[in-house]
Design a protein around this motif. Structure first.
Motif, PDB file in Angstrom:
ATOM      1  N   LEU A   1       0.839  -1.202   0.000  1.00  0.00           N
ATOM      2  CA  LEU A   1       0.000   0.000   0.000  1.00  0.00           C
ATOM      3  C   LEU A   1       0.871   1.248   0.000  1.00  0.00           C
ATOM      4  CD1 LEU A   1      -2.976  -0.240   2.493  1.00  0.00           C
ATOM      5  CD2 LEU A   1      -2.992  -0.471   0.013  1.00  0.00           C
TER       6      LEU A   1
ATOM      7  N   LYS B   1       0.342   5.535   0.012  1.00  0.00           N
ATOM      8  CA  LYS B   1      -0.570   6.665   0.081  1.00  0.00           C
ATOM      9  C   LYS B   1       0.223   7.935   0.328  1.00  0.00           C
ATOM     10  CE  LYS B   1      -4.335   8.911   0.252  1.00  0.00           C
ATOM     11  NZ  LYS B   1      -5.180   9.032  -0.931  1.00  0.00           N
TER      12      LYS B   1
ATOM     13  N   THR C   1      -3.781   6.165   8.865  1.00  0.00           N
ATOM     14  CA  THR C   1      -3.982   6.056   7.425  1.00  0.00           C
ATOM     15  C   THR C   1      -4.280   4.606   7.045  1.00  0.00           C
ATOM     16  OG1 THR C   1      -2.426   7.858   7.156  1.00  0.00           O
ATOM     17  CG2 THR C   1      -3.001   6.641   5.179  1.00  0.00           C
ATOM     18  N   THR C   2      -3.512   3.677   7.619  1.00  0.00           N
ATOM     19  CA  THR C   2      -3.766   2.267   7.334  1.00  0.00           C
ATOM     20  C   THR C   2      -5.185   1.877   7.756  1.00  0.00           C
ATOM     21  OG1 THR C   2      -1.471   1.940   7.993  1.00  0.00           O
ATOM     22  CG2 THR C   2      -2.746  -0.023   7.512  1.00  0.00           C
TER      23      THR C   2
ATOM     24  N   LYS D   1      -7.728   3.804   8.117  1.00  0.00           N
ATOM     25  CA  LYS D   1      -8.721   4.437   7.240  1.00  0.00           C
ATOM     26  C   LYS D   1      -8.843   3.708   5.911  1.00  0.00           C
ATOM     27  CE  LYS D   1      -8.530   9.186   8.952  1.00  0.00           C
ATOM     28  NZ  LYS D   1      -7.873  10.476   8.722  1.00  0.00           N
ATOM     29  N   VAL D   2      -7.722   3.250   5.372  1.00  0.00           N
ATOM     30  CA  VAL D   2      -7.786   2.484   4.119  1.00  0.00           C
ATOM     31  C   VAL D   2      -8.568   1.194   4.359  1.00  0.00           C
ATOM     32  CG1 VAL D   2      -6.438   1.162   2.445  1.00  0.00           C
ATOM     33  CG2 VAL D   2      -5.693   3.451   3.101  1.00  0.00           C
TER      34      VAL D   2
ATOM     35  N   LEU E   1     -10.565   5.776   2.922  1.00  0.00           N
ATOM     36  CA  LEU E   1      -9.484   6.383   2.164  1.00  0.00           C
ATOM     37  C   LEU E   1      -9.086   5.432   1.035  1.00  0.00           C
ATOM     38  CD1 LEU E   1      -8.186   9.052   2.916  1.00  0.00           C
ATOM     39  CD2 LEU E   1      -6.393   7.806   4.081  1.00  0.00           C
ATOM     40  N   VAL E   2      -8.827   6.016  -0.131  1.00  0.00           N
ATOM     41  CA  VAL E   2      -8.379   5.215  -1.265  1.00  0.00           C
ATOM     42  C   VAL E   2      -6.858   5.360  -1.379  1.00  0.00           C
ATOM     43  CG1 VAL E   2      -8.600   4.868  -3.746  1.00  0.00           C
ATOM     44  CG2 VAL E   2     -10.551   5.664  -2.436  1.00  0.00           C
ATOM     45  N   PRO E   3      -6.126   4.249  -1.401  1.00  0.00           N
ATOM     46  CA  PRO E   3      -4.663   4.358  -1.518  1.00  0.00           C
ATOM     47  C   PRO E   3      -4.259   4.731  -2.941  1.00  0.00           C
ATOM     48  CG  PRO E   3      -5.314   2.067  -1.533  1.00  0.00           C
ATOM     49  CD  PRO E   3      -6.570   2.852  -1.323  1.00  0.00           C
TER      50      PRO E   3
ATOM     51  N   CYS F   1      -5.661  -4.053  -1.199  1.00  0.00           N
ATOM     52  CA  CYS F   1      -6.209  -4.300   0.126  1.00  0.00           C
ATOM     53  C   CYS F   1      -7.496  -5.077  -0.060  1.00  0.00           C
ATOM     54  CB  CYS F   1      -6.475  -2.973   0.854  1.00  0.00           C
ATOM     55  SG  CYS F   1      -7.278  -3.201   2.449  1.00  0.00           S
TER      56      CYS F   1
ATOM     57  N   TRP G   1     -12.963   0.230  -0.258  1.00  0.00           N
ATOM     58  CA  TRP G   1     -13.505   1.484  -0.781  1.00  0.00           C
ATOM     59  C   TRP G   1     -14.390   1.277  -1.993  1.00  0.00           C
ATOM     60  CZ3 TRP G   1      -8.464  -0.036  -0.589  1.00  0.00           C
ATOM     61  CH2 TRP G   1      -7.814  -0.293  -1.796  1.00  0.00           C
TER      62      TRP G   1
ATOM     63  N   ARG H   1     -18.109  -0.159  -0.216  1.00  0.00           N
ATOM     64  CA  ARG H   1     -18.066   0.409   1.123  1.00  0.00           C
ATOM     65  C   ARG H   1     -19.220  -0.053   2.012  1.00  0.00           C
ATOM     66  NH1 ARG H   1     -19.978   4.639   3.961  1.00  0.00           N
ATOM     67  NH2 ARG H   1     -21.198   5.452   2.246  1.00  0.00           N
TER      68      ARG H   1
END
Lengths: 327, 263
Positions: free
Chosen positions: A9, A11, A65-66, A68-69, A74-76, A81, A89, A92
């Motif tokens: 990943l 971001k 951030t991880t 949230k992904v 959140l889109v990486p 993932c 994402w 969702r």
């Protein structure tokens, strides 16, 4: 088959910066400068169903951030993932239906409503079948001891009370995955212990996968089988707590309380690291001298009142890993 | 559907807690109503010319306006603003609901709960003490009720649109004040729309704002005959649809940005 697969990943965030002062502010109107921050720099791991994983790292390391992904928020920029076979994402709504989340910094309950009404609202939002809802609700009310709080508006609860209600709320829909983001922040000792107890028990009984981010290493030590350490967007280490310790140092500590003021006689392979009144701290490497040998040596050469062996505190282990990576 | 209904009703119940705000609002609206009625009475006494609306109709129109004032799209959801400012808004996405319908449900209760708390006592006051007249017929009363519901949905759709713009502007104050200025002038809240000059009528009629105030109130008065009911209702529905579609598009774009750029 792993329940969570994260592969490579990446971001990056673009943040605008501005020079200080009036001139900087005016110039910022005309020309914006941007700085790119790499929050995730090739993060990979996989997690099996039912694991209890601690996810730690210094502030700004990429933990949130991880999470949230993985929550589909959140889109990486690149990387893969997959959670329960879904890309968070992209699907969702289906994904978050399998997810329970607790954020220590913020309640997920409705501020103005009594707790029980928040629960009822979640039942409708997650479309929880009636029987399941009642069974879960009643179980959590009794285990978390929140029966007396149900009619109180959330804004009037203390932090510890609120967190217990939040935890129940996050689990009402029997999620397959539970994300806990700094859940024990600001909690008193009793609440923390009760919280950890509940998480462990819930994980054992239901087989729910738990991912816990925290700065409280006691949380990790008490709950987690596995620890992942992230710093500057990279996973530095991934394994059990014992693996971690071994990675940093094999050193252990022997603490001795002497029965007099004379200088202690210590084994040639061990070192006195500090002395505080009658208490002497001795460092040793168990590969060069075993704990039993050292203890019998110390007790036969000194008058000893008390003696015990310590591991390096996990806090220091992790701080050492952060430092090694920076250095 | 049940999720959104649950959100609406929960929000409605929590808003009903704000009783002192309702009382303060009620008093303000009564005083403003009295002032506006006196201004129009002075105006009607000063002229003998034929007016497009009778003096007593104007008074009833004013009292209806005071009663339903809180249903106008005049402010943004302060809870949402707090979420956006703090960056917590991203976490709203961890619920398995469509964010637009979720926000619209919130807006519907945000527009109805405070309004109902003020409208009921104010209408009682206006009927008993101010000689406000009832709907001109049973049909007019029903048409008013339907149109008033459409007005609230329209107001909620506009409110949600304003809430969505906060995803860009963070505060939302500027656009809200601008919108409320337009609403005051072109809905009939300031001056009943039939009193505006003839040349302006087609422009005002095309705009969405009359659907908030003028349409339901004139149905009540019989000033818009029942034969035109379907037409004016269609006007309201078209504008509701427009704001919903625009709001959804704006939200999808804003979320793409939030999702890409981080909370």
């Amino acid at each position: 088959m792993p329940q969570i697969v994260v592969e490579d990943l990446v971001k990056r965030f673009r943040i605008s910066e501005r020079d200080a002062g009036m001139w900087g502010a005016v110039r910022g109107l005309v020309r914006r400068r941007y700085q790119t921050v790499t929050a995730l720099d090739g993060v990979s791991f996989s997690i099996e169903p039912g694991e209890l994983v601690g996810y730690v790292g210094p502030n700004g390391a990429g933990k949130s951030t991880t999470v949230k992904v993985m929550s589909g928020i959140l889109v990486p920029d690149s990387g893969r993932c997959e959670i329960l076979g879904r890309v968070p994402w992209r699907s969702r709504n289906e994904h978050v239906g399998e997810l329970g989340v607790v954020f220590g910094q913020r309640t997920q309950l409705w501020w103005d409503l009594p707790v029980i009404e928040s629960f009822d609202l979640l039942r409708d939002i997650y479309r929880i079948p009636r029987g399941e809802y009642i069974a879960n609700r009643d179980e959590f009310i009794s285990i978390l001891d929140i029966g007396g709080l149900l009619d109180v508006p959330v804004r009037q609860l203390s932090l510890g009370q609120r967190m217990r209600c939040d935890l129940a709320a996050a689990l009402l829909h029997s999620p397959a995955l539970l994300f806990l983001d700094e859940p024990t922040i600001g909690m008193d000792a009793v609440s923390k212990l009760a919280f950890r107890e509940f998480i462990k028990r819930f994980n054992e009984e239901r087989g729910t996968t738990v991912i816990l981010t925290t700065h409280d290493m006691d949380d990790i030590e008490a709950i987690c089988d596995r620890v992942m350490i992230i710093s500057d967007g990279k996973i530095l280490s991934d394994g059990t707590l014992d693996d971690l310790r071994r990675q940093v140092t094999l050193e252990r500590r022997l603490v001795v309380d002497l029965d007099g003021d004379e200088l202690p006689v210590v084994h040639p392979e061990a070192v006195v690291s500090s002395r505080n009144g009658h208490r002497v701290n001795i460092r040793f490497d168990p590969e060069r001298v075993s704990a039993t040998e050292l203890i019998s040596h110390v007790t036969s050469h000194n008058r000893v009142r008390d003696i015990f062996v310590e591991n390096l505190p996990i806090e220091e282990v992790i701080a050492q890993i952060y430092r090694d990576q920076r250095g | 559907m049940i999720s959104y209904w649950a959100i609406l009703s929960a929000r409605f119940r929590s808003l009903l807690q704000y009783r002192s705000a309702a009382l303060a609002g009620l008093i303000t609206q009564v005083v403003w109503g009295l002032i506006r009625v006196m201004i129009f009475q002075a105006f009607y006494r000063s002229t003998n010319a034929e007016q497009p609306m009778s003096g007593s109709d104007v008074e009833t129109y004013i009292w209806l306006g005071q009663a339903f004032l809180a249903a106008l799209p005049w402010n943004i959801d302060t809870d949402l603003r707090a979420l956006i400012r703090s960056g917590w808004i991203g976490y709203e996405l961890v619920r398995p609901v469509d964010l637009y319908w979720y926000w619209l449900s919130r807006a519907l209760s945000w527009r109805t709960a405070p309004m109902l708390m003020r409208a009921v006592p104010l209408l009682v006051f206006a009927f008993v003490l101010m000689g406000m007249s009832p709907p001109v017929s049973v049909g007019a009363g029903l048409a008013f009720a339907v149109s008033m519901c459409a007005a609230i949905v329209l107001s909620s759709a506009i409110t949600t649109f304003l809430n969505v713009t906060m995803l860009w502007t963070i505060t939302g104050d500027g656009i809200t004040q601008m919108t409320f200025g337009l609403v005051l002038i072109f809905s009939g809240m300031l001056v009943p729309l039939p009193l505006y000059p003839d040349w302006s009528q087609p422009i005002i009629n095309a705009m969405p704002f009359r659907g908030l105030v003028d349409t339901p109130y004139r149905l009540y008065l019989g000033h818009i005959p029942l034969s035109e009911f379907a037409g004016v209702l269609a006007h309201q529905l078209v504008w509701i649809l427009t704001f919903v579609v625009a709001g959804r598009i704006a939200m999808a774009r804003a979320l793409r940005r939030v999702v890409v750029q981080g909370g």
